[in-house]
Design an enzyme around this catalytic site. Structure first.
Site, PDB file in Angstrom:
ATOM      1  N   ARG A 235       0.983  -1.178   0.080  1.00  0.00           N
ATOM      2  CA  ARG A 235       0.164  -0.012   0.042  1.00  0.00           C
ATOM      3  C   ARG A 235       0.934   1.204   0.046  1.00  0.00           C
ATOM      4  NH1 ARG A 235      -2.919  -3.205  -1.025  1.00  0.00           N
ATOM      5  NH2 ARG A 235      -5.205  -3.994  -0.192  1.00  0.00           N
ATOM      6  N   GLU A 264      -5.435   6.271  -6.401  1.00  0.00           N
ATOM      7  CA  GLU A 264      -5.570   5.256  -7.587  1.00  0.00           C
ATOM      8  C   GLU A 264      -7.061   5.344  -8.176  1.00  0.00           C
ATOM      9  OE1 GLU A 264      -4.575   1.367  -6.622  1.00  0.00           O
ATOM     10  OE2 GLU A 264      -2.322   1.952  -5.902  1.00  0.00           O
ATOM     11  N   HIS A 284      -0.798  -1.189 -10.012  1.00  0.00           N
ATOM     12  CA  HIS A 284      -1.434  -2.141  -9.166  1.00  0.00           C
ATOM     13  C   HIS A 284      -1.650  -3.172  -9.770  1.00  0.00           C
ATOM     14  CE1 HIS A 284      -3.521  -1.775  -4.991  1.00  0.00           C
ATOM     15  NE2 HIS A 284      -2.980  -2.892  -5.202  1.00  0.00           N
TER      16      HIS A 284
END
Length: 349
Positions: A235, A264, A284
């Site tokens: 994260r 994001e 991601h």
């Protein structure tokens, strides 16, 4: 049921084997990301069930109050992005299975980023396309030290990969977490500063919570070698805001490989890490892998089938299931069926 599947960026869900589980239901799939609550509420206003993938879309009061038909939110894994109290107030059941299986997909991507960054693979591949030959010289892994911050399920997998590459493994954990690392034969540094200073590659594998949010500081990164690589596939919020970009500009660490960002999805290219030549960035994709999706979506879809049959499972807010006795509600733990008598769907509106 009328089902809305959100944030299927790669338009992959309808091609998964587990999608057949939803035969007979009315399913709408959205492939783009929407942050505007007004737009999202309009899109899914008729939905009886929402299918989420991890934390891509947060669910709170502002959205729930505009979805009178919603009965169920389902996904796989932890649900820190869902306001469970608000869901309970609106009679929306949240179902999500918590598994002990490590994310091998995330671990494999982590190792891919380590090799790619240390050997400058993406840069060299692009340089070759542009007619340049051997532009940068990389560093190997054998004999170097891998620092693992957070020795949980994924951290342990990463440590095993390091053994195959004959790296030295250094672990930093909360005090009660060092025991397993010692049993597994890994080195424990004298202190936190020593951990950051000794690591040639340092990989973050902490779960994000109030204790770990922003726990990697500018002071930590300043201890790292100018030749070191920091890897974050966990994260972005584990690192204090803006600190990593500033540290890379200052040269400690010398490189970073990241799969996660403070905001994001990154669609405008404005994240400061994207403009740095010593940062390798991916969108991601640590958990974005076919087998992983089959498991995650498969579990989410099974929750819908069980709910539609009147027998909700993997419930995080049993208070939302109307008509249950207090004793049943107290026993309705995540991962257990809401048992006997089976709760009928008509009672969950």
């Amino acid at each position: 049921m009328k089902i809305a599947i959100l944030d299927d960026y790669a338009d992959v869900v309808r091609r998964l084997d587990c999608f057949k589980t939803l035969e007979g239901h009315e399913v709408t799939i959205f492939n783009d990301y929407v942050s505007d609550v007004d737009v999202l509420a309009q899109r899914v206003q008729d939905a009886e069930a929402l299918v989420l993938l991890r934390e891509r879309t947060p669910i709170g009061e502002a959205l729930l109050e505009r979805l009178p038909n919603l009965k169920l939110i389902t996904q796989n894994g932890h649900v820190p992005h869902i306001d469970l109290e608000a869901c309970t107030r609106h009679g929306v059941v949240v179902c999500s299975e918590l598994t002990s299986r490590p994310s091998y997909a995330a671990a494999e991507l982590t190792w891919g980023l380590i090799i790619a960054a240390m050997r400058h693979i993406p840069f060299e591949a692009e340089a070759l396309r542009q007619g340049r030959w051997q532009s940068r010289i990389g560093r190997g892994l054998r004999g170097r030290t891998l620092g693992i911050l957070g020795y949980g399920r994924i951290g342990k997998v990463i440590a095993n990969y390091a053994k195959a590459f004959e790296m030295n493994v250094l672990v930093w954990e909360r005090e009660n977490g060092f025991g397993q690392a010692r049993k597994d034969g890994h080195d424990i540094p004298a202190n936190r500063a020593d951990f950051f200073a000794r690591s040639d590659v340092l990989s973050l594998h902490l779960r994000l919570n109030e204790e770990t949010r922003g726990s990697v500081t500018a002071q930590d990164l300043a201890c790292m070698k100018p030749t070191a690589l920091l890897v974050n596939t966990s994260r972005a919020e584990l690192i204090s805001p803006g600190v990593l970009a500033a540290a890379l500009k200052a040269g400690r660490p010398g490189m970073a490989a990241v799969d996660v960002f403070e905001t994001e999805p990154v669609l405008d290219g404005k994240d400061p890490l994207l403009s740095l030549p010593n940062a390798l960035c991916t969108p991601h994709i640590g958990y974005v892998e076919v087998d992983n999706h089959e498991i995650a979506y498969g579990n989410a879809f099974k929750n819908i089938v069980a709910f539609d049959a009147g027998n909700a499972v993997n419930v995080h807010n049993p208070e939302a299931v109307k008509g249950m006795s207090f004793e049943l509600a107290a026993r309705a733990l995540v991962g257990r069926e809401l048992a006997v008598p089976a709760v009928r769907v008509s009672g969950m509106c």
